[in-house]
Design an enzyme around this catalytic site. Structure first.
Site, PDB file in Angstrom:
ATOM      1  N   ARG A 195      71.448  14.271  27.100  1.00 38.39           N
ATOM      2  CA  ARG A 195      70.342  14.994  27.282  1.00 38.39           C
ATOM      3  C   ARG A 195      70.667  16.482  26.465  1.00 38.39           C
ATOM      4  O   ARG A 195      69.606  17.262  26.130  1.00 38.39           O
ATOM      5  CB  ARG A 195      70.179  15.368  28.783  1.00 38.39           C
ATOM      6  CG  ARG A 195      69.825  14.093  29.480  1.00 38.39           C
ATOM      7  CD  ARG A 195      68.742  13.169  28.899  1.00 38.39           C
ATOM      8  NE  ARG A 195      69.296  12.488  28.181  1.00 38.39           N
ATOM      9  CZ  ARG A 195      68.597  11.504  27.304  1.00 38.39           C
ATOM     10  NH1 ARG A 195      67.334  11.626  27.069  1.00 38.39           N
ATOM     11  NH2 ARG A 195      69.258  10.534  26.800  1.00 38.39           N
ATOM     12  N   ASP A 240      57.424   0.194  25.232  1.00 32.82           N
ATOM     13  CA  ASP A 240      58.706   1.266  25.285  1.00 32.82           C
ATOM     14  C   ASP A 240      59.569   0.845  26.378  1.00 32.82           C
ATOM     15  O   ASP A 240      59.336   0.482  27.292  1.00 32.82           O
ATOM     16  CB  ASP A 240      57.791   2.346  25.191  1.00 32.82           C
ATOM     17  CG  ASP A 240      58.660   3.747  25.101  1.00 32.82           C
ATOM     18  OD1 ASP A 240      59.724   3.721  24.546  1.00 32.82           O
ATOM     19  OD2 ASP A 240      58.201   5.019  25.371  1.00 32.82           O
ATOM     20  N   GLU A 241      60.822   1.356  26.436  1.00 38.62           N
ATOM     21  CA  GLU A 241      62.119   1.354  27.036  1.00 38.62           C
ATOM     22  C   GLU A 241      62.100   0.033  27.647  1.00 38.62           C
ATOM     23  O   GLU A 241      62.364  -0.175  28.736  1.00 38.62           O
ATOM     24  CB  GLU A 241      61.833   2.299  28.430  1.00 38.62           C
ATOM     25  CG  GLU A 241      61.374   3.770  28.055  1.00 38.62           C
ATOM     26  CD  GLU A 241      62.836   4.506  27.674  1.00 38.62           C
ATOM     27  OE1 GLU A 241      63.812   3.929  27.521  1.00 38.62           O
ATOM     28  OE2 GLU A 241      62.573   5.864  27.436  1.00 38.62           O
ATOM     29  N   LYS A 297      62.430   7.179  18.537  1.00 43.62           N
ATOM     30  CA  LYS A 297      61.619   6.105  18.979  1.00 43.62           C
ATOM     31  C   LYS A 297      60.106   6.101  19.062  1.00 43.62           C
ATOM     32  O   LYS A 297      59.294   5.302  18.868  1.00 43.62           O
ATOM     33  CB  LYS A 297      62.365   5.349  20.206  1.00 43.62           C
ATOM     34  CG  LYS A 297      62.059   5.955  21.420  1.00 43.62           C
ATOM     35  CD  LYS A 297      62.721   5.185  22.511  1.00 43.62           C
ATOM     36  CE  LYS A 297      62.398   5.994  23.897  1.00 43.62           C
ATOM     37  NZ  LYS A 297      61.087   6.067  24.363  1.00 43.62           N
ATOM     38  N   THR A 298      59.691   7.300  19.446  1.00 45.29           N
ATOM     39  CA  THR A 298      58.358   7.529  20.021  1.00 45.29           C
ATOM     40  C   THR A 298      57.748   7.926  18.737  1.00 45.29           C
ATOM     41  O   THR A 298      56.324   7.255  18.456  1.00 45.29           O
ATOM     42  CB  THR A 298      58.169   8.796  21.036  1.00 45.29           C
ATOM     43  OG1 THR A 298      58.764   8.582  22.241  1.00 45.29           O
ATOM     44  CG2 THR A 298      56.721   8.902  21.238  1.00 45.29           C
ATOM     45  N   GLN A 320      71.272   2.831  27.500  1.00 47.89           N
ATOM     46  CA  GLN A 320      70.351   3.874  28.292  1.00 47.89           C
ATOM     47  C   GLN A 320      70.014   3.025  29.732  1.00 47.89           C
ATOM     48  O   GLN A 320      68.941   3.510  30.329  1.00 47.89           O
ATOM     49  CB  GLN A 320      69.268   4.653  27.601  1.00 47.89           C
ATOM     50  CG  GLN A 320      69.951   5.678  26.792  1.00 47.89           C
ATOM     51  CD  GLN A 320      69.200   6.602  26.100  1.00 47.89           C
ATOM     52  OE1 GLN A 320      68.608   7.314  26.999  1.00 47.89           O
ATOM     53  NE2 GLN A 320      68.886   6.339  24.862  1.00 47.89           N
TER      54      GLN A 320
END
Length: 677
Positions: free
Chosen positions: A601, A222-223, A35-36, A253
């Protein structure tokens, strides 16, 4: 010359997300799906295609670290170190910037102070004392949590509609009114105010709203799943003109409802922004297929989700290990043995992490690791700017910068000791309140009226003289903020106080102050430094040397490790009993999302474990496997370290050497499953 490779390095879904520039866009980005990369490529593409100048792009993140990473990546794509993304930052930092431009509309001046949690608590304690509220019955932090909840919902004190049956809200609302007035008197605001004030300014001033709505041709967030109401409202107001808002996130998430995050912002995006497009990033670049399959099967049990099917570019990888231990101590021994005997030869300690549901769980691991000499670090401990000596130094700098900062005055007026006792402090506070002046002005007036005892007068006079001197040094002599702190430390006697008491703690404090002086060099002036301190969401942790990482699952979001241990998967602990009791099904689903975050993770190995007994708050408690364990797909699991089948049900014995061949079922495990059902 622009690097033309940035589009070639994207998969089809990523490329579609970068190229779709017009109108509202929701990017559902699965864990590890890049996504970044999409966000930064999108910013670069907007600039390259001359759809907007850099200062017409608003890019919002939740952490300074994420903002810096995005800035660096965009600079790399455009082969430029100075692309002028002046509106790239966290919600709070951007709102602070806006609020300083329009502070008058919120009853503040542009040099307002941003207070931290400690200052908030002290202010509430003072208010409770004045209002005869017993803080043993109603804790200041609880009061602040209610106030923060109201601010996250967009309510000033006069806009709150309380639940008449809630005795706490009825008690807190008058305190909120006093607290908010006091903040204005102090020319200060808390974190909640930064966004709340800006939203109110935008709502009540169409001319100001139009300026920014017209300027921000493109908005990237973002997020987005972690936004609360007031943050989503802010974004809506700023996107009013062009509606070119692109929100990236993963509903699976969303784990911060306790901070006010509302997952419905994500789930209802297409209802708020008409004619919006949804693009799913479903290709995972982080985890092996087996890890991804376990996580995907687990999260599929949640009902409130947009839904996606993750696939990986990685190999199938190892099965996810599932271990059962006799107790928490054995769990710590088993995990340390796994690291020492099987992992350290192939993996750096820095790429191994233990993720727990509650921070108390680290104790048994710490004791075990210390005993065998296995190096570790705890991430999420006391942050640098929260240490006592650093807060003292910052308080001096705050008061020099902003004379109305009563909270800073309170902290340092007798630090180091200046013979200014509690009775004098009370007298200063009383005069301040009665005359509606700052504590500093009240102190000067009391000295002028000769109402301070002679010995105390000497110490207080000295302090006030030094504050005025340092202001003159800064504003008239124009000394640097670095030199200013050195003068403060020397002339106040603070350095001498630490040096005169020889012990390890004070030596560490002196080292921390040296580090603070180094940190000051990174800022152009005192104001920019103080703003950084107030807004810092994360401080670099101790990453020096090879160490196993320990942290909570909440703290691990956004990180990745080759090997991840997930201990303590027991009912009541995970999912956490309090979460289910307070929020029911929604709480359970958030706990499951937390499990999903924990598993994803891991890049190469994930090891989940639980124990039959755990020492908690002074007692041994019997525990049962988490319900999440039954939701894990067996074909992707390797079940090890179960119970010796020769024992009775109520007298299980741990057998660490017992392993199960692939495709078979342990009799002890089957019997355990029968027992818990």
């Amino acid at each position: 010359m622009i690097n033309s490779e940035y589009l070639n390095n994207l998969n089809n879904a990523q490329k579609e997300a970068v190229l779709h520039l017009d109108g509202p866009l929701l990017i559902v980005a699965g864990a590890g799906s890049g996504k970044t990369k999409v966000l930064t490529s999108r910013i670069a593409h907007i600039i390259k295609k001359k759809k907007a100048f850099p200062n017409q792009i608003l890019s919002v993140t939740f952490t300074n670290k994420a903002a810096k990473e995005m800035q660096n990546r965009v600079s790399s794509i455009l082969n430029s170190d100075a692309i002028g993304l002046s509106w790239l930052g966290t919600f709070h930092s951007i709102c602070a910037k806006l609020l300083r431009k329009h502070a008058g509309a919120a009853g503040l001046t542009s040099n307002f102070t941003i207070i931290d949690t400690d200052d908030q608590v002290r202010l509430i304690k003072n208010i409770c004392k004045a209002e005869d509220i017993d803080i043993k019955q109603l804790a200041p932090k609880y009061i602040l949590s209610i106030i923060d909840r109201w601010k996250n919902k967009g309510f000033y004190p006069n806009e709150v509609s309380i639940n008449k049956n809630d005795i706490y809200e009825k008690t807190v609302l008058p305190l909120y009114k006093i607290y908010q007035k006091k903040l204005v008197d102090l020319n200060a605001c808390d974190f909640g105010d930064l966004i709340l004030h800006v939203v109110k300014i935008l709502e009540n001033n169409s001319d100001i709203r139009n300026i920014y709505s017209k300027n921000f041709k493109y908005i990237l967030v973002d997020e987005y799943q972690d936004t609360n109401y007031i943050q989503s409202r802010w974004l809506y107001l700023l996107s009013e003109k062009y509606k070119n808002i692109c929100c990236v996130g993963d509903d699976d998430q969303s784990i911060y409802s306790w901070r006010g995050a509302e997952i419905k912002n994500f789930l209802e995006f297409d209802q708020v922004y008409k004619n919006s497009k949804v693009i799913r990033l479903e290709e995972n670049y982080r985890s092996s297929q087996n890890i991804l399959s376990v996580a995907s099967n687990l999260i599929a049990n949640n009902q409130n989700r947009v839904g996606k099917t993750l696939k990986t570019t990685m190999e199938e990888g190892d099965l996810v290990k599932l271990n059962c231990f006799k107790n928490g101590k054995d769990e710590a021994i088993g995990i340390s043995d796994e690291i020492e005997q099987n992992l350290k030869k192939d993996y750096s300690y820095n790429n191994i992490s233990i993720l727990v549901r509650a921070i108390f769980q680290t104790r048994e691991f710490e004791e075990r690791f210390l005993k065998i000499g296995l190096p570790y670090r705890i991430l999420g401990g006391t942050k640098f700017y929260e240490r006592m000596e650093i807060k003292d130094c910052v308080a001096y700098l705050r008061l020099i910068h902003q004379p109305k900062d009563d909270l800073a005055f309170d902290r340092i007026v007798n630090n180091p000791k200046r013979s200014i006792g509690e009775s004098t402090i009370k007298l200063i506070h009383k005069h301040s309140k009665e005359n509606n002046v700052s504590l500093e002005i009240a102190s000067k007036k009391l000295i002028e009226l000769n109402l301070i005892k002679p010995k105390t007068k000497i110490g207080l006079n000295s302090f006030l003289f030094l504050i005025d001197k340092w202001r003159a040094d800064l504003n008239i002599k124009k000394i640097s903020h670095i030199k200013l702190l050195q003068l403060v430390l020397d002339e106040s006697g603070y350095s001498a106080m630490l040096k005169n008491k020889k012990d390890v703690d004070n030596e560490n404090r002196l080292e921390n102050i040296k580090e603070l002086l180094s940190a000051l060099k990174e800022f152009n002036d005192l104001e920019s430094f103080l703003e950084h301190v107030a807004l810092a969401t994360a401080i670099d942790q101790d990453w020096e040397g090879e160490k196993v990482n320990m942290m909570t699952m909440h703290g691990s979001k956004g990180l990745e490790f080759d090997v991840v241990f997930l201990p303590g998967w027991e009912e009541g602990l995970f999912p956490h009993q309090k979460s289910i009791e307070e929020k029911g099904q929604n709480g359970l689903e958030e706990e499951r999302r937390l499990a999903y975050v924990g598993i994803t993770r891991a890049k190469k190995k994930a090891l989940i474990s639980f124990s039959m007994n755990r020492f908690y708050q002074g007692d041994w408690i019997d525990s049962m496997a988490s319900r999440f364990i039954e939701e894990l797909p067996e074909k992707f699991l390797e079940k090890n370290s179960f119970f010796d089948d020769t024992k009775d049900d109520d007298d299980f014995e741990f057998n660490q050497d017992f392993e199960i061949d692939e495709g078979t079922t342990s009799p002890g495990w089957a019997r355990y499953q029968k027992r818990i059902k």
